[in-house]
Each structure stands twice: as structure tokens, then as C-alpha cells.
Design a protein around this motif. Structure first.
Motif, mmCIF file in Angstrom:
data_model
loop_
_atom_site.group_PDB
_atom_site.id
_atom_site.type_symbol
_atom_site.label_atom_id
_atom_site.label_comp_id
_atom_site.label_asym_id
_atom_site.label_seq_id
_atom_site.Cartn_x
_atom_site.Cartn_y
_atom_site.Cartn_z
ATOM 1 N N SER A 290 23.649 -24.477 45.642
ATOM 2 C CA SER A 290 22.597 -23.751 44.930
ATOM 3 C C SER A 290 21.331 -24.587 44.760
ATOM 4 O O SER A 290 20.227 -24.050 44.627
ATOM 5 C CB SER A 290 23.103 -23.305 43.558
ATOM 6 N N HIS A 291 21.480 -25.920 44.765
ATOM 7 C CA HIS A 291 20.323 -26.795 44.597
ATOM 8 C C HIS A 291 19.629 -27.120 45.914
ATOM 9 O O HIS A 291 18.626 -27.840 45.924
ATOM 10 C CB HIS A 291 20.745 -28.097 43.900
ATOM 11 N N VAL A 292 20.148 -26.604 47.019
ATOM 12 C CA VAL A 292 19.516 -26.810 48.321
ATOM 13 C C VAL A 292 18.344 -25.846 48.501
ATOM 14 O O VAL A 292 17.341 -26.176 49.134
ATOM 15 C CB VAL A 292 20.545 -26.616 49.454
ATOM 16 N N TYR A 293 18.447 -24.659 47.899
ATOM 17 C CA TYR A 293 17.448 -23.618 48.124
ATOM 18 C C TYR A 293 16.155 -23.912 47.362
ATOM 19 O O TYR A 293 16.170 -24.420 46.244
ATOM 20 C CB TYR A 293 18.010 -22.260 47.715
ATOM 21 N N PRO B 116 15.363 -14.696 46.255
ATOM 22 C CA PRO B 116 14.825 -13.344 46.396
ATOM 23 C C PRO B 116 14.015 -12.907 45.174
ATOM 24 O O PRO B 116 12.984 -12.231 45.313
ATOM 25 C CB PRO B 116 16.081 -12.491 46.582
ATOM 26 N N ALA B 117 14.455 -13.328 43.991
ATOM 27 C CA ALA B 117 13.733 -12.960 42.768
ATOM 28 C C ALA B 117 12.344 -13.585 42.737
ATOM 29 O O ALA B 117 11.363 -12.956 42.308
ATOM 30 C CB ALA B 117 14.533 -13.382 41.542
ATOM 31 N N ALA B 118 12.245 -14.848 43.182
ATOM 32 C CA ALA B 118 10.943 -15.522 43.195
ATOM 33 C C ALA B 118 9.991 -14.851 44.175
ATOM 34 O O ALA B 118 8.801 -14.663 43.882
ATOM 35 C CB ALA B 118 11.123 -16.990 43.561
ATOM 36 N N LEU B 119 10.487 -14.472 45.348
ATOM 37 C CA LEU B 119 9.640 -13.796 46.328
ATOM 38 C C LEU B 119 9.200 -12.428 45.808
ATOM 39 O O LEU B 119 8.057 -12.005 46.032
ATOM 40 C CB LEU B 119 10.378 -13.657 47.655
ATOM 41 N N THR B 120 10.100 -11.763 45.108
ATOM 42 C CA THR B 120 9.733 -10.483 44.503
ATOM 43 C C THR B 120 8.648 -10.672 43.452
ATOM 44 O O THR B 120 7.688 -9.884 43.372
ATOM 45 C CB THR B 120 10.968 -9.818 43.865
ATOM 46 N N ALA B 121 8.760 -11.732 42.645
ATOM 47 C CA ALA B 121 7.748 -12.011 41.621
ATOM 48 C C ALA B 121 6.395 -12.314 42.251
ATOM 49 O O ALA B 121 5.343 -11.997 41.661
ATOM 50 C CB ALA B 121 8.203 -13.185 40.753
ATOM 51 N N TRP B 122 6.412 -12.923 43.435
ATOM 52 C CA TRP B 122 5.164 -13.200 44.168
ATOM 53 C C TRP B 122 4.666 -11.978 44.938
ATOM 54 O O TRP B 122 3.661 -12.055 45.630
ATOM 55 C CB TRP B 122 5.382 -14.344 45.156
ATOM 56 N N LYS B 123 5.396 -10.850 44.842
ATOM 57 C CA LYS B 123 5.056 -9.619 45.558
ATOM 58 C C LYS B 123 4.997 -9.861 47.076
ATOM 59 O O LYS B 123 4.045 -9.462 47.759
ATOM 60 C CB LYS B 123 3.740 -9.032 45.050
ATOM 61 N N ARG C 38 17.101 -18.149 54.761
ATOM 62 C CA ARG C 38 16.605 -18.246 53.398
ATOM 63 C C ARG C 38 15.976 -19.627 53.216
ATOM 64 O O ARG C 38 16.433 -20.618 53.809
ATOM 65 C CB ARG C 38 17.761 -18.041 52.414
ATOM 66 N N SER C 39 14.931 -19.720 52.414
ATOM 67 C CA SER C 39 14.193 -20.978 52.273
ATOM 68 C C SER C 39 15.026 -22.046 51.578
ATOM 69 O O SER C 39 15.587 -21.814 50.505
ATOM 70 C CB SER C 39 12.904 -20.736 51.482
ATOM 71 N N TYR C 40 15.106 -23.215 52.207
ATOM 72 C CA TYR C 40 15.794 -24.344 51.596
ATOM 73 C C TYR C 40 15.167 -25.633 52.102
ATOM 74 O O TYR C 40 14.368 -25.636 53.046
ATOM 75 C CB TYR C 40 17.294 -24.321 51.886
ATOM 76 N N SER C 41 15.524 -26.740 51.476
ATOM 77 C CA SER C 41 14.947 -28.043 51.823
ATOM 78 C C SER C 41 15.881 -28.828 52.731
ATOM 79 O O SER C 41 17.014 -29.141 52.342
ATOM 80 C CB SER C 41 14.671 -28.858 50.554
ATOM 81 N N ARG C 42 15.412 -29.133 53.917
ATOM 82 C CA ARG C 42 16.196 -30.003 54.807
ATOM 83 C C ARG C 42 16.308 -31.416 54.226
ATOM 84 O O ARG C 42 17.264 -32.135 54.509
ATOM 85 C CB ARG C 42 15.556 -30.080 56.182
ATOM 86 N N MET C 43 15.331 -31.794 53.411
ATOM 87 C CA MET C 43 15.313 -33.152 52.877
ATOM 88 C C MET C 43 16.499 -33.442 51.967
ATOM 89 O O MET C 43 16.881 -34.602 51.791
ATOM 90 C CB MET C 43 14.002 -33.393 52.112
ATOM 91 N N VAL C 44 17.093 -32.414 51.362
ATOM 92 C CA VAL C 44 18.197 -32.657 50.441
ATOM 93 C C VAL C 44 19.557 -32.421 51.079
ATOM 94 O O VAL C 44 20.588 -32.594 50.419
ATOM 95 C CB VAL C 44 18.071 -31.808 49.153
ATOM 96 N N GLY D 231 9.818 -19.763 56.734
ATOM 97 C CA GLY D 231 9.967 -19.865 55.289
ATOM 98 C C GLY D 231 10.278 -21.268 54.800
ATOM 99 O O GLY D 231 10.884 -21.419 53.734
ATOM 100 N N GLY D 232 9.854 -22.281 55.546
ATOM 101 C CA GLY D 232 10.073 -23.659 55.116
ATOM 102 C C GLY D 232 8.989 -24.139 54.170
ATOM 103 O O GLY D 232 8.303 -23.343 53.508
#
Length: 329
Positions: free
Chosen positions: A60-63, A67-74, A42-48, A10-11
Motif C-alpha cells: 500500500s505504501h508503494v502507490y 483512484p480517490a485522489a484522481l477523482t478529487a483532481w477531476k 496504477r501510479s506507484y514509485s519505482r524508487m521504493v 502515470g509516473g
């Protein structure tokens, strides 16, 4: 029946693949395909993560997704689960709890992890890597103002977090086995300039230093060397390289490179030797845009582009990949 896409990882590459599949489907008015995401975290950015260590951004700004976004993408999100084995003949992934996931096509984007040097005591308390969010939290918890921090390794990983360590008020010593810092990134003259800057900011530098043992006593860590006096630290950070997460593919029929780093050989559409299995990001050995040689470019821009190309091909387009450059900026 709708196509069944499986994304393992999930990167950056995995999320960009999912995003692209949905964008392509919207463009042509197609019904949404089935997408299953298997991700250990859970998906997050190693760069930050260096900015999180610095304290300039909150957790919260690392992610990079929710879950809501993945649900919206079905997307059927299996977060906190790991891949155990892949049977390309039956198109089945086995998870760490022995559950099975069937697919029509699959993307392997399991990325890398930090690799500690094979030093006795490197796995002891107070010795950390800095590659995951959990590791970043452990470093923060163990670093108070005035803490003595020893960083083993003076390459790219070390220099991404160096300023954050200083900003937290720690006293830093950098230890490098090579004769100079940044041995694979800059020449001698540039290394000298950087070392002068470090020393002017209170950073001690010890090069040509081989750590032989790390011992813990009374909440402190003592580093012994092949030559030179030992060092005492409150916290040790191992910045000694990365290793790709591909052990779970052992025994599969997917062709991997014989040379390091461990990686999946891909064609000009980012397909592995099994045409229903793609690879992207740190685990993929693909074409160098300039030389044409097969190389691993474990950097963010390559992972982003890999994900876009794989997503377009999974969605039914015919999108070749020209190749990548080992350049972040």
C-alpha cells in the motif's frame, strides 16, 4: 470550452504535471480544465520497490496516487490502457483497444522498462527483471531464505536491490561482463572497495563474465559462460539496463534523437517538434544545465521538475526549463 489536457504515463512526471495544472488553476481562480490520464499501470514509485522487496514497507505504501485522489483532481483516468498511436495533426491518441482520445495539448511521459540482455533462455521461467511492481512480486515469490540468486549486471539497478536480497536470506552471486563492478559509476579504486565489502558479506562476484545461455531443468536455472564454470541458481535477476517506451510513436511526426537511448527532442519549454506535444522524464532529451548539450537524465528529480514545468505551461504560464543535472542527491 475548457482546455483538454492529455497525460500519457502515470509516473512521477505525469502525476506532477496533473498536480501542477490544478495548483495553477486554483491560484488564478480558473475553472478546472479537462484532464485525461492514460496509464498502463496504477501510479506507484519505482524508487521504493527495493524497500518493498526488503519487506520494510507494505504494498500500500508503494502507490503514489489512488483512484480517490484522481477523482478529487477531476481526472478522467484510463488506467490499464496503453497508447497505440498518436496523430499530432488531428490531435488524437489511439489506445490499444482502438478507442480515440482527442486533446488540445498532450504530455508524453511513458518512461522506461527493463531491458534483458539478448541471451538464449533469458525469457524463460525463473528469470526476472526488477523494474515494475509485478516484477518485484515475482522476485519475492521465487526467493526463499537460502535461495541461490544470480544477478546479471553490476550497475545501478543491481545495487539498489542488493541489500534487500541479502536481507531476505538469499545467497547471492553477481555476474558482470565488464572487468569490474559498477563500471559506469565509479573508478577502479572505489570498485575494489565495494567488491571487498560484498565479499565480506558473503556475496560472490564474477567479473569479465559473458553469459551465453540460461537453461531450466528441475526448477533450477543453469547459466553458461564464454569462459569459466557454469552457475546454478534458483532465481536469476537481469539488471542489464533499461529501454524507453516510445515504440508506439513510430510513424508519428514527432522528432526523436538518432542516438541511443530512444528519446524525444525537446525545447526549453519541454515541447517536442510538435508544439502541442510535450515530453518529460525518461523519454525526454533536454538541456544539460552545465554543458547545454541535449541529454537524457532518467532520474527521479528530473522527472519531477519536468512534470512541474510542463504542467505550468499547459495551465497557460510561460515557464522555461533551465536544464537538469544527472545527479539524484
Amino acid at each position: 470550452m475548457p482546455a483538454r489536457h492529455l497525460i500519457v504515463g502515470g509516473g512521477t512526471a505525469g502525476l506532477n504535471c496533473i498536480r501542477t495544472i490544478r495548483e495553477e488553476e486554483r491560484l488564478i481562480g480558473a475553472d478546472p480544465s479537462e484532464i485525461t490520464l492514460v496509464s498502463a499501470e496504477r501510479s506507484y514509485s519505482r524508487m521504493v520497490l527495493p524497500y518493498y522487496l526488503w519487506g520494510t514497507i507494505s504494498e500500500s505504501h508503494v502507490y503514489t496516487s489512488s483512484p480517490a485522489a484522481l477523482t478529487a483532481w477531476k481526472v478522467k483516468a484510463l488506467v490499464g490502457r496503453k497508447a497505440k498511436a498518436l496523430d499530432a495533426a488531428t490531435r488524437t491518441l489511439t489506445l490499444d483497444d482502438d478507442a480515440k482520445v482527442e486533446y488540445d495539448d498532450c504530455l508524453i511521459a511513458t518512461g522506461s522498462r527493463a531491458a534483458k540482455a539478448p541471451i538464449p533462455g533469458a525469457d524463460g521461467p525463473g528469470v526476472h527483471c526488477f523494474w515494475t511492481l509485478d516484477e518485484a512480486k515475482a522476485v519475492i515469490a521465487g526467493m526463499a531464505p537460502g535461495s541461490r540468486v544470480v544477478m546479471v549486471g553490476a550497475g545501478f539497478i543491481a545495487f539498489t536491490i542488493l541489500n534487500a536480497i541479502l536481507a531476505r536470506g538469499a545467497r547471492l552471486t553477481i555476474v558482470e561482463v565488464a572487468p569490474r563492478i559498477l563500471p559506469r559509476m565509479v573508478d577502479d579504486a572505489c570498485a575494489g572497495i565495494v567488491q571487498g565489502w560484498l565479499q565480506s558479506h558473503g556475496v560472490a562476484v564474477r567479473t569479465g563474465a559473458t553469459v551465453t545461455r540460461i537453461e531450466e531443468a528441475g526448477g533450477k536455472r543453469t547459466l553458461s559462460f564464454k569462459k569459466g564454470d557454469p552457475l546454478t541458481a534458483d532465481l536469476v535477476i537481469m539488471a542489464t539496463g533499461i529501454r524507453t517506451n516510445l515504440e508506439w510513436l513510430q510513424g508519428s511526426s514527432i522528432e526523436t534523437a538518432s542516438e541511443a537511448p530512444s528519446s524525444i527532442l525537446i525545447d526549453d519549454h519541454l515541447r517536442s517538434s510538435i508544439k502541442t506535444v510535450y515530453a518529460a522524464g525518461d523519454v525526454a532529451r533536454g538541456r544539460n544545465l552545465i554543458t547545454g548539450a541535449a541529454e537524457v537524465h532518467a532520474i527521479e528529480p528530473t522527472a519531477q521538475e519536468h512534470g512541474r514545468v510542463v504542467g505550468a505551461n499547459m495551465a497557460g504560464r510561460d515557464v522555461p526549463y533551465r536544464g537538469s543535472l544527472l545527479m539524484n542527491i
